[in-house]
Design a protein around this motif. Structure first.
Motif, mmCIF file in Angstrom:
data_model
loop_
_atom_site.group_PDB
_atom_site.id
_atom_site.type_symbol
_atom_site.label_atom_id
_atom_site.label_comp_id
_atom_site.label_asym_id
_atom_site.label_seq_id
_atom_site.Cartn_x
_atom_site.Cartn_y
_atom_site.Cartn_z
ATOM 1 N N VAL A 43 0.855 -1.178 0.000
ATOM 2 C CA VAL A 43 0.000 0.000 0.000
ATOM 3 C C VAL A 43 0.894 1.233 0.000
ATOM 4 C CG1 VAL A 43 -0.163 0.096 2.526
ATOM 5 C CG2 VAL A 43 -1.967 1.112 1.143
ATOM 6 N N PRO A 44 0.550 2.263 -0.756
ATOM 7 C CA PRO A 44 1.369 3.479 -0.748
ATOM 8 C C PRO A 44 1.266 4.194 0.591
ATOM 9 C CG PRO A 44 -0.038 3.353 -2.713
ATOM 10 C CD PRO A 44 -0.520 2.316 -1.778
ATOM 11 N N GLU A 45 2.323 4.930 0.928
ATOM 12 C CA GLU A 45 2.283 5.760 2.129
ATOM 13 C C GLU A 45 1.285 6.917 1.929
ATOM 14 O OE1 GLU A 45 5.713 8.200 2.897
ATOM 15 O OE2 GLU A 45 6.316 8.205 0.786
ATOM 16 N N GLU A 46 0.949 7.566 3.049
ATOM 17 C CA GLU A 46 0.098 8.766 3.064
ATOM 18 C C GLU A 46 -1.354 8.494 2.675
ATOM 19 O OE1 GLU A 46 3.353 10.991 4.307
ATOM 20 O OE2 GLU A 46 1.216 11.429 4.354
ATOM 21 N N MET A 47 -1.753 7.235 2.610
ATOM 22 C CA MET A 47 -3.162 6.944 2.332
ATOM 23 C C MET A 47 -4.000 7.320 3.555
ATOM 24 S SD MET A 47 -3.105 5.822 -0.737
ATOM 25 C CE MET A 47 -4.702 5.050 -0.988
ATOM 26 N N LYS A 48 -5.235 7.744 3.327
ATOM 27 C CA LYS A 48 -6.073 8.207 4.426
ATOM 28 C C LYS A 48 -6.549 7.040 5.288
ATOM 29 C CE LYS A 48 -10.428 8.181 1.783
ATOM 30 N NZ LYS A 48 -11.563 8.993 1.327
ATOM 31 N N GLU A 49 -6.930 7.392 6.522
ATOM 32 C CA GLU A 49 -7.429 6.387 7.443
ATOM 33 C C GLU A 49 -8.660 5.685 6.850
ATOM 34 O OE1 GLU A 49 -5.370 9.536 9.842
ATOM 35 O OE2 GLU A 49 -6.793 9.478 8.183
ATOM 36 N N GLY A 50 -8.734 4.405 7.087
ATOM 37 C CA GLY A 50 -9.866 3.625 6.591
ATOM 38 C C GLY A 50 -9.623 2.986 5.233
ATOM 39 N N THR A 51 -8.511 3.349 4.573
ATOM 40 C CA THR A 51 -8.218 2.742 3.271
ATOM 41 C C THR A 51 -8.021 1.236 3.437
ATOM 42 O OG1 THR A 51 -7.183 4.758 2.443
ATOM 43 C CG2 THR A 51 -6.593 2.691 1.342
ATOM 44 N N ILE A 52 -8.678 0.467 2.590
ATOM 45 C CA ILE A 52 -8.590 -0.996 2.684
ATOM 46 C C ILE A 52 -7.320 -1.466 1.984
ATOM 47 C CG2 ILE A 52 -9.650 -3.165 1.980
ATOM 48 C CD1 ILE A 52 -12.366 -1.840 2.298
ATOM 49 N N VAL A 53 -6.518 -2.242 2.718
ATOM 50 C CA VAL A 53 -5.289 -2.812 2.176
ATOM 51 C C VAL A 53 -5.584 -4.139 1.472
ATOM 52 C CG1 VAL A 53 -2.997 -3.650 2.773
ATOM 53 C CG2 VAL A 53 -3.971 -1.685 3.990
ATOM 54 N N GLY A 54 -6.454 -4.920 2.048
ATOM 55 C CA GLY A 54 -6.830 -6.202 1.471
ATOM 56 C C GLY A 54 -7.819 -6.892 2.392
ATOM 57 N N ASN A 55 -8.530 -7.880 1.850
ATOM 58 C CA ASN A 55 -9.501 -8.610 2.668
ATOM 59 C C ASN A 55 -8.843 -9.891 3.159
ATOM 60 O OD1 ASN A 55 -11.729 -10.303 3.569
ATOM 61 N ND2 ASN A 55 -13.040 -8.749 2.638
ATOM 62 N N VAL A 56 -8.328 -9.830 4.405
ATOM 63 C CA VAL A 56 -7.601 -10.959 4.979
ATOM 64 C C VAL A 56 -8.507 -12.172 5.116
ATOM 65 C CG1 VAL A 56 -6.326 -11.766 6.997
ATOM 66 C CG2 VAL A 56 -6.029 -9.419 6.169
ATOM 67 N N ALA A 57 -9.753 -11.945 5.606
ATOM 68 C CA ALA A 57 -10.669 -13.068 5.811
ATOM 69 C C ALA A 57 -10.932 -13.791 4.489
ATOM 70 C CB ALA A 57 -11.973 -12.581 6.430
ATOM 71 N N LYS A 58 -11.177 -13.026 3.425
ATOM 72 C CA LYS A 58 -11.456 -13.637 2.128
ATOM 73 C C LYS A 58 -10.247 -14.396 1.607
ATOM 74 C CE LYS A 58 -12.968 -12.466 -2.566
ATOM 75 N NZ LYS A 58 -13.356 -11.378 -3.468
ATOM 76 N N ASP A 59 -9.057 -13.783 1.747
ATOM 77 C CA ASP A 59 -7.848 -14.421 1.236
ATOM 78 C C ASP A 59 -7.463 -15.651 2.033
ATOM 79 O OD1 ASP A 59 -6.486 -11.164 0.525
ATOM 80 O OD2 ASP A 59 -7.635 -12.501 -0.769
ATOM 81 N N LEU A 60 -7.912 -15.719 3.284
ATOM 82 C CA LEU A 60 -7.655 -16.908 4.102
ATOM 83 C C LEU A 60 -8.779 -17.927 4.000
ATOM 84 C CD1 LEU A 60 -6.185 -15.323 7.344
ATOM 85 C CD2 LEU A 60 -4.956 -16.510 5.533
ATOM 86 N N GLY A 61 -9.853 -17.562 3.304
ATOM 87 C CA GLY A 61 -10.972 -18.485 3.159
ATOM 88 C C GLY A 61 -11.824 -18.597 4.403
ATOM 89 N N LEU A 62 -11.928 -17.502 5.186
ATOM 90 C CA LEU A 62 -12.737 -17.516 6.409
ATOM 91 C C LEU A 62 -14.132 -16.991 6.128
ATOM 92 C CD1 LEU A 62 -10.079 -16.097 8.895
ATOM 93 C CD2 LEU A 62 -10.648 -18.488 8.457
ATOM 94 N N GLU A 63 -15.141 -17.553 6.805
ATOM 95 C CA GLU A 63 -16.521 -17.096 6.651
ATOM 96 C C GLU A 63 -16.706 -15.770 7.373
ATOM 97 O OE1 GLU A 63 -17.866 -20.090 4.193
ATOM 98 O OE2 GLU A 63 -18.943 -18.317 4.895
ATOM 99 N N LYS A 64 -17.317 -14.808 6.700
ATOM 100 C CA LYS A 64 -17.537 -13.506 7.334
ATOM 101 C C LYS A 64 -18.383 -13.630 8.594
ATOM 102 C CE LYS A 64 -17.245 -10.567 3.206
ATOM 103 N NZ LYS A 64 -17.976 -9.590 2.375
ATOM 104 N N THR A 65 -19.355 -14.540 8.568
ATOM 105 C CA THR A 65 -20.299 -14.637 9.692
ATOM 106 C C THR A 65 -19.634 -15.148 10.954
ATOM 107 O OG1 THR A 65 -20.915 -16.829 8.902
ATOM 108 C CG2 THR A 65 -22.277 -14.964 8.178
ATOM 109 N N SER A 66 -18.440 -15.758 10.825
ATOM 110 C CA SER A 66 -17.789 -16.332 12.009
ATOM 111 C C SER A 66 -16.713 -15.429 12.585
ATOM 112 C CB SER A 66 -17.161 -17.678 11.647
ATOM 113 O OG SER A 66 -16.084 -17.490 10.742
#
Length: 587
Positions: A43-66
């Motif tokens: 991720v580039p520096e100086e990005m504003k707060e709340g910027t999404i870097v990546g979806n860890v749960a999705k990339d790990l294959g975890l269910e959102k509901t859990s």
């Protein structure tokens, strides 16, 4: 931002939100029910707060509901907590704005390692986020002005070293070129030295002091960003009469090695330059370049006459393992001539840091029926020292039914059960983890873990003796308690809560009642010795565990006689001894 998915030998690329994300996912270890994996994002520096870097749960294959139930969270990482996980969707997002130059100095990769924990079942994942550079700094010179004095008979090609501009940005965003205002006598060149692009003012046409004794120039440092940024140095060149030899160092570069525990005042090395000129034109003074980092001036002292470099501040290998000093030699001619050499001082490590033990996860309570190899804690051991001094040996100090198991990553361990647990014998353990490095002398660190053993229903109620004997006088009061039974259970809480009941009902025991809470037995009728002298029944004690356990006791009851019957004359006797009619004598 960019993303690569690495699966075996296959490499695929996908896009999201017009950015590329980098993910390097591999199954690193399966231990019990935990799986360790590594993800990589940028991720580039100086990005504003709340910027999404990546979806860890999705990339790990975890269910959102859990995610919330499994306490999906960051457990360690940067002390400044630059990132956080969104528990609703599993996205890794920026918590506060990141300044790459503040976080990581130099042009190398700027990496932040995070540890992600998922519970029930327990999993730990490693996430590495690379902070990429943006062109948010302009080149700047250490001073706004620089003055040179040059002999009028200086030959074309004479090089005058300019102040080196600094730009904390990296890669293409750092300094690319130097330019100079248009003039007849000077041009600018730059040489790459280590990480610096050093500019030189080069004489391209002979000078004539009588025509012009001062040249005013503007040197501009330009970076390679888009858009470009620049900084300017005002240069004045004063033309004087000749001093035609400059000092020359015996070496262009001095390489020195010292240990980090060298005492203050110790001479590190001595630089030496000679000047074939005579008098003031050949008398040399040494000085440190004015463009060095401030820390260098705090640690090292250069004797201007002898060229000796002494230690005046503490050198710390863990803070910096190398120092580069630019030394100038200047004669006292008119004008003075200078030359420069570089002194590279490499700091050698000594064992001055004990290991550090970090507990990343701990289960404070462990069930007594846990299987061998059950993971109760995750720890990591680090040592700031290097080489053999960073190598660490870790073990549990006490003889306890627990042991350390190495993880896939060096100096990362799991605390697991190695023996069977019995809460009724030992209800809790205090274990000490000791980490010792291999330095000389070795340094150690201790970490204490408190582990509570939780109960399971593995003990049934027990009566103190079996069978029990009770004696009951006849003519008892119906409904009153006549005797009681009592059992104990080694378990605790619900597993030790006991209730009582009569096992089998018959004609006699149908007139008995047992209090299920306390075992008190009452008779619902009055017993008559002349009718019933003894009887037997069984009482069952049952705990409240799941599943429940029970035990029974045989109760023998003996009815005691009371004098509740008057004598009876069966056959009245006459005077001659013969029996007559029988008459019952009233009571």
């Amino acid at each position: 931002m960019c993303c690569w998915i690495m699966m075996g030998t296959e490499r695929r690329r996908r896009s999201s939100d017009c950015c590329w994300f980098v993910i390097h996912f591999s199954l690193l270890m399966i231990f019990g029910k935990q799986a360790l994996a590594e993800l990589r994002y940028s991720v580039p520096e100086e990005m504003k707060e709340g910027t999404i870097v990546g979806n860890v749960a999705k990339d790990l294959g975890l269910e959102k509901t859990s995610l919330i139930d499994r306490r999906f969270r960051v457990v360690s990482g940067s002390k400044d907590a630059y990132f956080e996980l969104n528990p609703d969707n599993g996205a890794l997002q920026i918590r506060k704005k990141i300044d790459r130059e503040e976080l990581c100095q130099g042009s190398g990769a700027c990496l932040i390692e995070l540890k992600i924990l998922v519970e029930d079942p327990l999993e730990v994942h490693y996430v590495v986020v690379e902070i990429t550079d943006v062109n948010d700094h302009s080149p700047s010179f250490p001073e706004k002005e620089q003055q040179f004095q040059i002999a009028e008979h200086a030959s074309p090609g004479t090089r005058l070293e300019l102040h080196t501009a600094r730009d904390p940005d990296a890669g293409m965003n750092s300094i690319r070129t130097y330019t100079i205002t248009s003039n007849d006598h000077f041009e600018i060149e730059s040489n790459q030295s280590d990480d610096d692009k050093i500019p030189y003012l080069v004489l391209k046409k002979p000078l004539d002091r009588e025509k012009q004794n001062t040249h005013l120039l503007f040197v501009t440092a330009v970076d390679g960003g888009k858009p470009q940024r620049s900084g300017t140095l005002n240069v004045s060149v004063v033309v004087l009469d000749i001093n035609d030899n400059r000092p020359l160092f015996s070496q262009d570069t001095y390489h020195i090695e010292i240990y980090e525990n060298v005492p203050l005042g110790r001479t590190v090395t001595r630089v030496n330059a000679v000047d074939p000129d005579e008098g003031n034109n050949g008398e040399i003074e040494y000085s440190l370049s004015k463009t060095l980092p401030r820390k260098v001036y705090e640690i090292f002292d250069l004797d201007s006459i002898s060229g000796q470099i002494k230690l005046k501040g503490v050198v710390d290998f863990e803070e910096s393992d190398i120092h580069k000093l630019d030394v100038e030699a200047s004669d006292k001619g008119t004008p003075p001539l200078t030359s420069r050499c570089r002194v590279i001082i490499k700091i050698k490590d000594v064992n001055d840091n004990p290991p550090e033990i970090e507990v990343t996860s701990l289960s404070n309570k462990v069930s007594e029926d846990s299987k061998l190899g059950t993971v109760i804690a995750l720890i990591s051991v680090t040592d700031k020292d290097s080489g053999i001094n960073g190598k660490v040996i870790s073990h549990i100090s006490e003889e306890v039914p627990f042991e350390l198991k190495p993880s896939y990553k060096e100096n990362t361990f799991s605390v697991v059960t190695k023996g069977f647990l019995d809460r009724e014998e030992v209800s809790h353990y205090v274990i000490t983890i000791k980490a010792t490095d291999c330095g000389e002398p070795p340094l150690s660190t201790f970490k204490t873990l408190k582990i509570q053993i939780s109960d399971v229903n593995d003990n049934g109620p027990q009566f103190s003796q079996n069978p029990l004997q009770f004696y009951l006088s006849e003519n008892n009061v119906a409904g009153a308690s006549v005797f009681s039974v009592s059992a104990t259970d080694k378990d605790v809480n619900e597993n030790a809560a006991i209730s009582y009941h009569i096992a089998r009902q018959n004609d006699v025991t149908s007139f008995l009642n047992v209090n299920s809470d306390n075992g008190h037995i009452s008779a619902l009728k009055s017993f008559d010795f002349e009718t019933l002298k003894t009887f037997q029944f069984q009482v069952v004690a049952t705990d409240s565990g799941t599943p429940s356990l029970s035990n029974n006791v045989t109760v023998n009851v003996f009815i005691l006689d009371q004098n509740d019957n008057a004598p009876v004359i069966l056959y009245p006797v006459s005077s001659n001894g013969s029996a007559e009619g029988v008459e019952e004598i009233p009571r």
